[in-house]
Design a protein around this motif. Structure first.
Motif, PDB file in Angstrom:
ATOM      1  N   ASN A   4       1.106  -1.214   0.155  1.00 31.27           N
ATOM      2  CA  ASN A   4      -0.093   0.143  -0.249  1.00 31.27           C
ATOM      3  C   ASN A   4       1.082   1.711  -0.012  1.00 31.27           C
ATOM      4  N   TYR A   5       1.092   1.888  -1.723  1.00 39.12           N
ATOM      5  CA  TYR A   5       2.024   2.909  -1.182  1.00 39.12           C
ATOM      6  C   TYR A   5       1.640   4.081  -1.597  1.00 39.12           C
ATOM      7  N   PRO A   6       2.798   4.930  -0.128  1.00 42.79           N
ATOM      8  CA  PRO A   6       1.817   6.655  -0.089  1.00 42.79           C
ATOM      9  C   PRO A   6       2.283   7.600  -1.606  1.00 42.79           C
TER      10      PRO A   6
ATOM     11  N   VAL B 113      -0.627  11.289   3.424  1.00 40.19           N
ATOM     12  CA  VAL B 113      -0.708  11.456   1.831  1.00 40.19           C
ATOM     13  C   VAL B 113      -1.933  11.204   1.892  1.00 40.19           C
TER      14      VAL B 113
ATOM     15  N   THR C  74      -3.148   9.458  -1.283  1.00 40.38           N
ATOM     16  CA  THR C  74      -3.507   9.074  -2.474  1.00 40.38           C
ATOM     17  C   THR C  74      -2.868   7.834  -2.238  1.00 40.38           C
ATOM     18  N   TYR C  75      -2.866   5.997  -1.976  1.00 36.42           N
ATOM     19  CA  TYR C  75      -1.703   5.155  -2.071  1.00 36.42           C
ATOM     20  C   TYR C  75      -2.269   4.631  -3.671  1.00 36.42           C
TER      21      TYR C  75
ATOM     22  N   HIS D  95      -0.195   0.619  -5.278  1.00 28.89           N
ATOM     23  CA  HIS D  95      -0.842  -0.788  -4.583  1.00 28.89           C
ATOM     24  C   HIS D  95      -0.008  -1.815  -5.491  1.00 28.89           C
TER      25      HIS D  95
ATOM     26  N   LYS E 128      -1.136   8.731 -10.125  1.00 25.61           N
ATOM     27  CA  LYS E 128      -0.788   8.518  -9.275  1.00 25.61           C
ATOM     28  C   LYS E 128       0.920   8.358  -9.339  1.00 25.61           C
TER      29      LYS E 128
ATOM     30  N   MET F 244       7.206   2.493  -6.134  1.00 24.29           N
ATOM     31  CA  MET F 244       6.997   0.991  -5.741  1.00 24.29           C
ATOM     32  C   MET F 244       7.196  -0.075  -7.140  1.00 24.29           C
TER      33      MET F 244
END
Lengths: 352, 160
Positions: free
Chosen positions: A13-15, A182, A184-185, A187, A288, A293
């Motif tokens: 789950n990446y900021p 943040v 939004t994330y 994934h 995004k 990531m």
């Protein structure tokens, strides 16, 4: 002595960006009398595609061809301030700043066109090919170039716009530690298949399968390129790269490219990638960005696959043959866990 | 230190330069000839960014003395496009997104050209072997390998 196969996975789950200290980027857009537009930034394109993506975003917002946009970036003497290319923030933060600047410039462009065509600016639309015409009456048209010339030489207007994207700094609750770093994330999930040689300690990545959710892919080929290259970097971090193999001791650390190990073209693993697009509400056209990531999930997936193959947990990177052999020695040989991820091992050997 | 006269042909043009003692061929190509396609990467013959062809063979110009090119014929990535047409390898590199930052690309192209000039239809293993003197930090090599194989299979490809 044998080779053991294992499969490991990682989900993240990446900021996108980090606004714990405020995380703004700016953009300036202006037209030239040729009808072309310049976007001034000071964000850096390290090869990940910032220039191409911001060019697309500016062209889409202005309503002109991509060919008519020039992005001038990487010099903080000539571009407005940007926090930088890090934290996977480029597409999201800089893209939003470019949209704001291009919207303002588009507003002036439409006013200038309205004055030339003697109509209301609200009745005008762009065709994306370098023309502005009255909605529903395409014959009442003027080129962007003619508008730029008229603005410059007759009307005395600058067709220009300023943009900044700033998510207010997020404070940390002193009682709970809660924060909103943040907005939004992105994934990802990646599965790695490895083969561990219990005689040499060598780990080979045989195959990677992954799925990435990164908002709208603004430039799908560049997203794919970044994911392929990034996974290679992740594999390199997992198994090869280090400057201090006996950290904090500097001994035996590499001093040049002869000694700094990375997987070569013969060490790469086949990688199947699925890109899932779930546009972000506050992203530029929903984007995004893959960013860091693209490398991250490979490392835990490889470490998990090694555990699945021989039963040892290695929590220091890179996972060198020496660490694998030390782990096997202290465990008394390869002992794959009895309960893997609910099925037979990838090489088909049935579990007891 | 005395200078040494060196004559060579580069990209079809004869050149005569005075090389300093110990000056590398890469330095002469970049400074004296003014061809900045070959890059200075590691400066010790490890990364391949400086790769040029000498009489058709790939060489790492950063660790060659300029004198060693005397009487030879050198090719750099600047010479790949001919008559306004980009080389099939360049076209394939673009199609396959085989470059990100681009620093390794001039060396990769020359390594690939040396291969295809000798082996028009290489196997994937031969392509891997041919570029294993060249480091790439961005692409993960896969797009580069695919581009070289594609250029070999479609030698007449040109960008529209």
């Amino acid at each position: 002595m044998a080779k053991h196969r294992g499969r490991g996975m990682a989900a993240i789950n990446y900021p996108i960006g980090l606004n714990l200290g405020g995380d703004p980027s700016q953009a300036l857009v202006h037209s030239n009398p040729t009808g072309k537009f310049t976007v001034a930034l000071s964000s850096i394109d390290l090869g990940q595609g910032m220039k191409s993506v911001t060019r697309q975003i500016a062209a889409e917002t202005l309503g002109i061809p991509v060919d008519d946009v020039y992005v001038d970036t990487a010099d903080s003497d000539t571009g407005p301030h940007c926090m930088g290319s890090f934290a996977s923030r480029g597409t999201h933060r800089v893209g939003n700043a470019v949209i704001a600047a291009a919207k303002e410039a588009r507003g002036v462009m439409m006013e200038a066109a309205a004055e030339e065509l003697e109509v209301d600016a609200g009745d005008l639309e762009t065709d994306g090919k370098g023309n502005i015409h009255v909605r529903g009456a395409p014959h009442r048209s003027i080129t962007v170039k003619e508008v730029a010339i008229a603005a410059q030489f007759r009307q005395g207007r600058t067709i220009s716009g300023r943009g900044i994207f700033l998510i207010p700094m997020s404070g940390v609750d002193p009682e709970t530690g809660a924060m909103k770093p943040v907005t939004t994330y992105a994934h990802a999930c990646l599965v790695a298949d490895v083969e561990v040689d219990d005689e040499t300690g060598d780990v080979a990545v045989l195959k990677m399968n992954s799925a990435y959710e990164l908002g709208r892919a603004l430039n799908p080929r560049m997203v794919e390129q970044q994911l392929v290259g990034g996974a290679w970097m992740g594999m390199s971090h997992a198994l090869y790269e280090t400057t201090e193999p006996y950290y904090p001791d500097r001994d035996h650390g590499p001093s040049d490219f002869n000694e700094y190990l990375m997987p070569g073209p013969g060490d790469i693993a086949p990688h199947d990638i699925a890109v899932l697009e779930r546009p972000a509400a506050d992203g530029p056209f929903g984007g995004k960005g893959p960013g860091e990531m693209c490398a991250n999930p490979v490392l835990p997936a490889v470490a998990n696959a090694i555990f699945n193959a021989v039963g040892i947990r290695i929590d220091e990177l890179p996972i060198t043959p020496e660490k694998v052999l030390r782990g096997l020695k202290s465990q008394g040989g390869a002992k794959p866990p009895q309960v893997p991820f609910g099925g037979p091992k990838p090489n088909g050997a049935a579990r007891p | 230190m005395p200078k040494t006269p060196v004559q060579f042909r580069i990209n079809g043009t004869d050149k005569a330069v005075f090389a300093d003692g110990g000056q590398s061929l890469l330095d002469v190509i970049r400074r004296e000839v003014g061809d900045t396609a070959p890059k200075y990467g590691c400066g010790q013959g490890t990364c391949g960014a400086c790769m040029v062809l000498i009489d058709g063979e790939p060489h790492l110009s950063c660790i060659l003395l300029a004198e060693m090119a005397d009487g030879r014929s050198i090719e750099t990535a600047s010479n790949l496009d001919q008559g306004g047409q980009i080389h099939p390898l360049q076209d394939a590199f673009m199609t396959h997104f085989a470059a990100q930052c681009g620093f390794c690309t001039p060396g990769m192209l020359m390594a690939a050209k040396a291969l295809l000039d000798k082996v028009p239809n290489p196997t994937r293993e031969q392509v891997i072997d041919a570029i294993s003197d060249n480091l790439c930090r961005c692409t993960g090599y896969e797009p580069i390998i695919n581009a070289i194989l594609d250029a070999a299979q479609n030698p007449s490809r040109r960008s529209a």
